[in-house]
Write a protein that holds these residues in place. Structure first.
Motif, PDB file in Angstrom:
ATOM      1  N   LYS A 130       0.405  -0.975  -0.178  1.00 24.35           N
ATOM      2  CA  LYS A 130       0.098   0.106  -0.187  1.00 24.35           C
ATOM      3  C   LYS A 130       1.461   0.777   0.453  1.00 24.35           C
ATOM      4  CE  LYS A 130      -4.607   1.921   2.407  1.00 24.35           C
ATOM      5  NZ  LYS A 130      -5.785   1.743   2.675  1.00 24.35           N
ATOM      6  N   SER A 131       1.932   1.252   1.075  1.00 26.69           N
ATOM      7  CA  SER A 131       2.877   2.021   1.101  1.00 26.69           C
ATOM      8  C   SER A 131       3.732   2.512  -0.540  1.00 26.69           C
ATOM      9  CB  SER A 131       4.097   2.167   2.498  1.00 26.69           C
ATOM     10  OG  SER A 131       4.727   2.791   2.253  1.00 26.69           O
ATOM     11  N   PHE A 132       4.185   1.551  -0.626  1.00 28.83           N
ATOM     12  CA  PHE A 132       4.574   0.927  -2.181  1.00 28.83           C
ATOM     13  C   PHE A 132       3.872   2.145  -3.815  1.00 28.83           C
ATOM     14  CE2 PHE A 132       7.562  -0.589  -5.725  1.00 28.83           C
ATOM     15  CZ  PHE A 132       8.458   0.801  -5.592  1.00 28.83           C
ATOM     16  N   LEU A 133       2.679   1.571  -3.868  1.00 27.47           N
ATOM     17  CA  LEU A 133       1.544   2.076  -4.379  1.00 27.47           C
ATOM     18  C   LEU A 133       1.178   3.374  -4.575  1.00 27.47           C
ATOM     19  CD1 LEU A 133      -0.918  -0.984  -4.858  1.00 27.47           C
ATOM     20  CD2 LEU A 133       0.421  -0.225  -6.950  1.00 27.47           C
ATOM     21  N   ASN A 134       1.147   4.644  -3.141  1.00 24.98           N
ATOM     22  CA  ASN A 134       1.730   5.403  -2.986  1.00 24.98           C
ATOM     23  C   ASN A 134       2.312   5.947  -3.521  1.00 24.98           C
ATOM     24  OD1 ASN A 134      -1.514   6.541  -2.439  1.00 24.98           O
ATOM     25  ND2 ASN A 134      -0.748   5.200   0.285  1.00 24.98           N
ATOM     26  N   TYR A 135       3.405   6.144  -3.165  1.00 22.93           N
ATOM     27  CA  TYR A 135       4.825   6.398  -3.629  1.00 22.93           C
ATOM     28  C   TYR A 135       4.779   6.420  -4.675  1.00 22.93           C
ATOM     29  CZ  TYR A 135       9.712   7.565  -3.264  1.00 22.93           C
ATOM     30  OH  TYR A 135      11.308   8.064  -3.275  1.00 22.93           O
ATOM     31  N   ILE A 136       4.758   5.443  -5.879  1.00 23.96           N
ATOM     32  CA  ILE A 136       4.819   5.998  -6.917  1.00 23.96           C
ATOM     33  C   ILE A 136       3.688   6.658  -7.573  1.00 23.96           C
ATOM     34  CG2 ILE A 136       6.499   3.594  -7.122  1.00 23.96           C
ATOM     35  CD1 ILE A 136       4.084   2.352  -8.628  1.00 23.96           C
ATOM     36  N   GLY A 137       2.725   6.000  -7.045  1.00 21.38           N
ATOM     37  CA  GLY A 137       1.464   7.842  -7.492  1.00 21.38           C
ATOM     38  C   GLY A 137       0.078   6.758  -7.657  1.00 21.38           C
ATOM     39  N   VAL A 138      -0.168   5.426  -8.168  1.00 23.38           N
ATOM     40  CA  VAL A 138      -1.409   4.708  -7.963  1.00 23.38           C
ATOM     41  C   VAL A 138      -2.090   5.368  -6.597  1.00 23.38           C
ATOM     42  CG1 VAL A 138      -2.371   2.590  -8.127  1.00 23.38           C
ATOM     43  CG2 VAL A 138       0.259   2.924  -9.429  1.00 23.38           C
ATOM     44  N   GLU A 139      -3.487   5.021  -6.239  1.00 23.64           N
ATOM     45  CA  GLU A 139      -4.210   5.453  -5.542  1.00 23.64           C
ATOM     46  C   GLU A 139      -4.155   4.278  -4.229  1.00 23.64           C
ATOM     47  OE1 GLU A 139      -5.038   5.249  -8.290  1.00 23.64           O
ATOM     48  OE2 GLU A 139      -6.506   6.745  -9.002  1.00 23.64           O
ATOM     49  N   GLY A 140      -3.292   4.420  -2.906  1.00 21.15           N
ATOM     50  CA  GLY A 140      -3.292   3.405  -2.757  1.00 21.15           C
ATOM     51  C   GLY A 140      -4.318   2.775  -1.873  1.00 21.15           C
ATOM     52  N   PHE A 188      11.103  13.249  -2.658  1.00 17.23           N
ATOM     53  CA  PHE A 188      10.197  12.368  -3.636  1.00 17.23           C
ATOM     54  C   PHE A 188       8.295  12.672  -2.681  1.00 17.23           C
ATOM     55  CE2 PHE A 188       8.179   9.233  -6.050  1.00 17.23           C
ATOM     56  CZ  PHE A 188       7.865  10.194  -7.453  1.00 17.23           C
ATOM     57  N   MET A 237       0.634  13.453  -5.879  1.00 16.01           N
ATOM     58  CA  MET A 237       0.255  12.255  -6.325  1.00 16.01           C
ATOM     59  C   MET A 237       0.725  12.204  -7.893  1.00 16.01           C
ATOM     60  SD  MET A 237      -2.612   8.639  -5.801  1.00 16.01           S
ATOM     61  CE  MET A 237      -2.075   8.382  -4.202  1.00 16.01           C
ATOM     62  N   ARG A 247       4.574  12.156  -8.907  1.00 15.48           N
ATOM     63  CA  ARG A 247       5.297  11.366  -8.606  1.00 15.48           C
ATOM     64  C   ARG A 247       4.634  10.312  -9.783  1.00 15.48           C
ATOM     65  NH1 ARG A 247       2.378   9.742  -3.079  1.00 15.48           N
ATOM     66  NH2 ARG A 247       1.325  11.268  -2.923  1.00 15.48           N
ATOM     67  N   TRP A 248       3.236  10.007  -9.641  1.00 18.34           N
ATOM     68  CA  TRP A 248       3.024   9.153 -11.206  1.00 18.34           C
ATOM     69  C   TRP A 248       3.684   9.338 -12.264  1.00 18.34           C
ATOM     70  CZ3 TRP A 248       1.629   4.596 -12.307  1.00 18.34           C
ATOM     71  CH2 TRP A 248       0.772   3.920 -13.452  1.00 18.34           C
ATOM     72  N   PHE A 306       6.931   8.112 -12.289  1.00 16.29           N
ATOM     73  CA  PHE A 306       6.976   7.059 -12.173  1.00 16.29           C
ATOM     74  C   PHE A 306       7.318   6.462 -13.979  1.00 16.29           C
ATOM     75  CE2 PHE A 306       5.205   2.894 -12.201  1.00 16.29           C
ATOM     76  CZ  PHE A 306       5.960   2.119 -11.984  1.00 16.29           C
ATOM     77  N   LEU A 316       7.917  -2.410 -10.748  1.00 21.35           N
ATOM     78  CA  LEU A 316       7.062  -2.711 -10.291  1.00 21.35           C
ATOM     79  C   LEU A 316       6.834  -3.659  -8.925  1.00 21.35           C
ATOM     80  CD1 LEU A 316       4.911  -1.265  -7.844  1.00 21.35           C
ATOM     81  CD2 LEU A 316       2.408  -2.760  -9.141  1.00 21.35           C
ATOM     82  N   PHE A 319      13.095   4.304  -6.284  1.00 22.77           N
ATOM     83  CA  PHE A 319      11.588   3.492  -5.662  1.00 22.77           C
ATOM     84  C   PHE A 319      12.070   2.536  -4.766  1.00 22.77           C
ATOM     85  CE2 PHE A 319      11.146   5.392 -10.030  1.00 22.77           C
ATOM     86  CZ  PHE A 319      10.047   5.370  -9.909  1.00 22.77           C
ATOM     87  N   LYS A 330      13.072   4.071  -1.111  1.00 19.09           N
ATOM     88  CA  LYS A 330      11.851   3.843  -0.615  1.00 19.09           C
ATOM     89  C   LYS A 330      11.506   2.385   0.313  1.00 19.09           C
ATOM     90  CE  LYS A 330       7.398   5.010   0.424  1.00 19.09           C
ATOM     91  NZ  LYS A 330       7.163   5.695   1.656  1.00 19.09           N
ATOM     92  N   ASP A 370      11.095   1.802   3.940  1.00 19.42           N
ATOM     93  CA  ASP A 370       9.911   1.818   4.563  1.00 19.42           C
ATOM     94  C   ASP A 370      10.227   0.207   5.785  1.00 19.42           C
ATOM     95  OD1 ASP A 370       8.201   3.179   3.503  1.00 19.42           O
ATOM     96  OD2 ASP A 370       7.037   1.510   2.584  1.00 19.42           O
ATOM     97  N   MET A 396       8.946   1.428   9.319  1.00 19.18           N
ATOM     98  CA  MET A 396       7.578   0.214   9.691  1.00 19.18           C
ATOM     99  C   MET A 396       8.257  -1.037  10.330  1.00 19.18           C
ATOM    100  SD  MET A 396       4.909  -0.599   6.541  1.00 19.18           S
ATOM    101  CE  MET A 396       4.694   1.250   5.257  1.00 19.18           C
TER     102      MET A 396
END
Lengths: 61, 336
Positions: free
Chosen positions: A10-20, B204, B209, B212-213, B216, B265, B294, B297, B301, B305
Motif C-alpha cells: 500500500k505504501s509503495f503504490l502510494n509512493y509511485i502515484g497509484v491510489e493506495g 519525492f 500524487m 509522482r505518477w 514513475f 513494480l 523507488f 523507499k 519502509d 515500519m
C-alpha cells in the motif's frame, strides 16, 4: 506475513502515484456474516467514489 | 589501496593453497580503461590478477549464488556419500556481505560454503556519471590517484575529483565495511554520510500524487525490458522469474507501457527487506532508469515500519517472515 506485505504494498503504490486507497486489507471470520456484508458495502462505496482505475491499465484489442 | 590489493592477493593465494576455497570471486582489470570486471580465480598463480579499487562496481554475491546452485545441481546425480562441498571465496565489501547474509537467511547455502574476504570500501565510481562529467568524451587511459581521476580522453587530458563521481548509493552508505568476514583485509573505512540517505525519498514523498505518477511513468518509459537489473541483482535468484512464467502469465512480454510498469513494480516490490542498496541495478541499466528512487523507499519502509535494514545482521530474521505484535502499525487495516 500477509499484513506486512499489504502494509508495504500500500505504501509503495502510494509512493509511485497509484491510489493506495484501492488496496484494502482486513480480517473477516467465516462466522461474521454481518461484518462481511459491512466490509463489502463500505469497500464498494469507496471504490465507486474513486471511479475507474486509470493507471497501469492495459488496453487489449 | 595498493596495500590492500597486495594483501588481497596474498590472502587469495593462501586460501587457494590451503584448499580453504575452491574458487575465489574477485575483480580484475577490465578490458576498457577505468573499469574492473568480475573474475574467477581457481589457481594460486592467477591470484595476481586480482584488483581492488574504486572501479569495482558489481555486487559479486550474485555469482556466489550462481556457482553454488550450479554445483549443487551437478551433484544431484552423485551418490550422497560421494558428494563434494564446494567452497566459494569472495572479495566482499559492505553491501556484498549484506547480500550474502540475505542468502544465508533465506537458506540458499550454508555458512561454511562461502569464505568471505572482507575489504573496506570507500565507494565506487558511477561510470555513467563520469562520462557525463567529462562531456561524453571517450576515455583512452586513466588512473586513480589520491582522490583524483586522471584521464586521457578523446577531448584532451582531464582530471575529476573522485568524490564528485561516486555512485549515489555510495555517498550515503551506512555499511561500507564488511559485516561478516572470515578474513578481513585493511583497516575499516571512515563512514560515508548515512544521515542523508533518505533525503531524496522524503523529497519525492512530499510531491503530489500526480507528480509522482508522472515521474514513475516517465522513468518506466525508458525501460526496454532487457532484464539487466534482474540479472545483476543478488536478491533476484528465483530459478524461474515471474517475468518468464507463462502459466500463469503474470506480466505481458510486449512493449505495452503497463507491462513495463508492472514488471518494474513487481521486481521492486520483491525487494522488501532484501534490497541492500548496492546500486548494481542502477549501474548496469543501459537506459539510465532511476531505479534507486523507488528501491530506496522500500528500504525506508522496511526501516520505519519494521526496524529492519536488509542484511545488516546475521541474527535478523527477514522482515516479511515475522511479525511484531506490539510495534507493527495497524492503520493500513480496513475497518469499516
Amino acid at each position: 506475513m500477509a499484513r506486512r506485505k499489504f502494509a508495504t504494498l500500500k505504501s509503495f503504490l502510494n509512493y509511485i502515484g497509484v491510489e493506495g486507497d484501492r488496496t484494502l486489507f482486513t480480517w473477516v471470520s467465516a462466522s461474521e456474516g454481518d461484518r462481511w456484508a459491512q466490509v463489502i458495502k463500505v469497500a464498494t462505496e469507496k471504490i465507486k467514489a474513486l471511479g475507474p482505475a486509470k493507471k497501469m491499465i492495459k488496453k487489449i484489442g | 589501496m595498493e596495500n590492500i590489493e597486495t594483501k588481497l592477493r596474498e590472502e587469495a593465494k593462501r586460501l587457494l593453497l590451503e584448499k580453504k576455497a575452491d574458487v575465489i570471486i574477485g575483480y580484475e582489470k577490465g578490458t576498457l580503461p577505468l573499469t574492473a570486471t568480475p573474475c574467477f580465480i581457481t589457481t594460486p598463480e592467477e591470484a595476481d590478477k586480482l584488483v581492488w579499487n574504486n572501479l569495482c562496481t558489481q555486487n559479486l554475491a550474485k555469482f556466489v549464488h550462481d556457482l553454488i546452485t550450479a554445483h549443487k545441481n551437478s551433484q544431484k546425480r552423485v551418490k550422497p556419500e560421494d558428494r563434494k562441498k564446494k567452497v566459494v571465496g569472495i572479495v566482499a565489501r559492505g553491501c556484498t556481505t549484506r547480500s550474502l547474509i540475505i542468502h544465508l537467511q533465506e537458506r540458499q547455502y550454508e555458512r561454511d560454503e562461502v569464505c568471505i574476504i572482507g575489504v573496506p570500501c570507500d565507494g565506487y565510481v558511477d561510470g555513467k556519471g563520469l562520462k557525463v562529467k567529462i562531456g561524453g568524451a571517450d576515455i583512452v587511459e586513466g588512473t586513480i590517484d589520491g582522490g583524483q581521476i586522471k584521464m586521457k580522453t578523446s577531448d584532451g587530458d582531464k582530471t575529476v575529483a573522485l568524490k564528485d563521481v561516486l555512485a549515489e548509493c555510495c555517498l550515503t552508505c551506512r555499511f561500507n565495511n564488511p559485516i561478516v568476514s572470515d578474513v578481513l583485509i585493511g583497516s575499516p573505512s571512515p563512514a560515508m554520510n548515512p544521515d542523508a540517505e533518505y533525503n531524496a525519498v522524503k523529497e519525492f514523498e512530499a510531491k503530489s500524487m500526480e507528480e509522482r505518477w508522472a515521474y514513475f511513468t516517465k522513468e518506466m518509459e525508458k525501460c526496454m525490458r532487457c532484464n539487466a537489473c534482474r540479472q545483476t541483482c543478488p536478491s533476484c535468484y528465483c530459478p524461474t522469474c515471474f517475468v518468464e512464467q507463462s502459466q500463469p502469465q503474470w506480466v505481458g512480454i510486449g512493449e505495452d507501457k503497463s507491462d513495463t510498469q508492472v514488471f518494474q513494480l513487481m521486481r521492486m516490490y520483491h525487494m522488501v527487506g532484501r534490497c541492500v542498496d548496492c546500486g548494481s541495478c542502477v549501474s548496469v541499466c543501459p537506459m539510465g532508469v532511476d531505479l534507486r528512487k523507488f528501491l530506496k523507499k522500500i528500504d525506508k519502509d522496511g526501516w520505519e515500519m519494521f526496524g529492519n535494514r536488509a542484511g545488516s545482521s546475521m541474527e535478523d530474521m527477514p522482515p516479511l517472515g515475522r511479525y511484531d505484535e506490539h510495534h507493527d502499525k495497524e492503520e493500513f487495516i480496513f475497518n469499516p
